[in-house]
Design an enzyme around this catalytic site. Structure first.
Site, PDB file in Angstrom:
ATOM      1  N   SER A 181      77.547  70.737  16.909  1.00 21.98           N
ATOM      2  CA  SER A 181      76.229  70.256  17.300  1.00 21.98           C
ATOM      3  C   SER A 181      75.442  69.760  16.077  1.00 21.98           C
ATOM      4  O   SER A 181      75.891  68.831  15.412  1.00 21.98           O
ATOM      5  CB  SER A 181      75.496  71.352  18.082  1.00 21.98           C
ATOM      6  N   ASP A 229      78.270  68.584  28.891  1.00 23.11           N
ATOM      7  CA  ASP A 229      77.311  69.026  27.870  1.00 23.11           C
ATOM      8  C   ASP A 229      75.928  68.462  28.194  1.00 23.11           C
ATOM      9  O   ASP A 229      75.733  67.247  28.234  1.00 23.11           O
ATOM     10  CB  ASP A 229      77.771  68.537  26.495  1.00 23.11           C
ATOM     11  N   HIS A 280      78.331  72.847  26.366  1.00 27.38           N
ATOM     12  CA  HIS A 280      78.003  72.841  24.944  1.00 27.38           C
ATOM     13  C   HIS A 280      78.635  74.043  24.254  1.00 27.38           C
ATOM     14  O   HIS A 280      77.987  75.074  24.034  1.00 27.38           O
ATOM     15  CB  HIS A 280      76.480  72.869  24.795  1.00 27.38           C
TER      16      HIS A 280
END
Length: 225
Positions: free
Chosen positions: A119, A178, A205
């Site tokens: 991320s 996600d 995610h």
């Protein structure tokens, strides 16, 4: 087979300890191939107790306990000291400090064969690869990058990292489900790399590590053993 040593860069509102816990399945899946080394970002993130800081990363992550604060690699909102991957900004806060942390980690704990980011950490990894290829950080010598739920920073001062496609071999991992970093944002990062390899999973995610993903990871990693 000597395992490849990989520096692990956590996501926003995580830290090295929590990211290690979240990637236990990956360590188990690739235990013969990888030795994962975790570090924490230098920027302390305000807790959500104020109601002003959304959980930008993984909403299943509890707030780290004790001295292990939630951390970040840069803030997109300089005034609020917060971050959103969708926020457009002229300047950011903290990136130089984070680069210094990685530089020192490589000196103290390296060498590393590769680098893995998740991320915000994945977006940071792309920046580190750019610095390495521009020979602006002589300590960095990663042979490959694994970028999970990555994205292009929307901060104006970061656009210099995307000037030319990066030569470093890269594996880009993202989930069709996600909601934090939609797969379109991860796809937007792909042209920044010369020959990106891709692993797409149906989930959300997180760092995928099911048996179905082992072959893709191994095929990529085998080139560096």
């Amino acid at each position: 087979m000597v395992p490849l040593r990989v520096l692990c860069i956590h996501g926003y509102r995580q830290n090295g300890t929590s990211f290690r816990e979240k990637t236990g399945s990956l360590r188990k899946l690739l235990k013969k191939q990888l030795e994962l080394v975790y570090i924490s970002a230098p920027l302390a993130v305000q807790t959500a107790a104020t109601g002003e800081v959304p959980n930008e990363e993984n909403d299943s992550i509890p707030a780290p306990k004790g001295n292990e604060e939630p951390r970040g690699w840069w803030f997109s909102d300089v005034q609020a000291r917060s971050f959103s991957a969708r926020q457009q900004c002229e300047t950011s806060l903290g990136l130089d400090d984070s680069i210094s942390v990685v530089r020192e980690a490589v000196k103290a704990q390296g060498p590393f064969d590769g680098v893995l980011g998740f991320s915000q950490g994945a977006a940071f990894v792309a920046m580190l690869c750019s610095l390495q290829e521009q020979q602006l950080e002589p300590e960095l010598n990663f042979r490959f990058a694994i970028i999970v739920a990555g994205f292009r920073s929307r901060c104006e001062e970061h656009q210099k990292f995307y000037d030319a496609p990066l030569q470093i071999p890269s594996l880009h991992v993202f989930g069709l489900g996600d909601k934090v970093i939609p797969d379109g944002m991860s796809r937007d990062l792909l042209p920044s790399f010369q020959d990106p390899q891709v692993l797409i999973h149906p989930g959300g995610h997180f760092v995928p590590a099911a048996a179905a993903h082992r072959q893709t990871y191994q095929d990529f990693l085998n080139k560096f053993q």
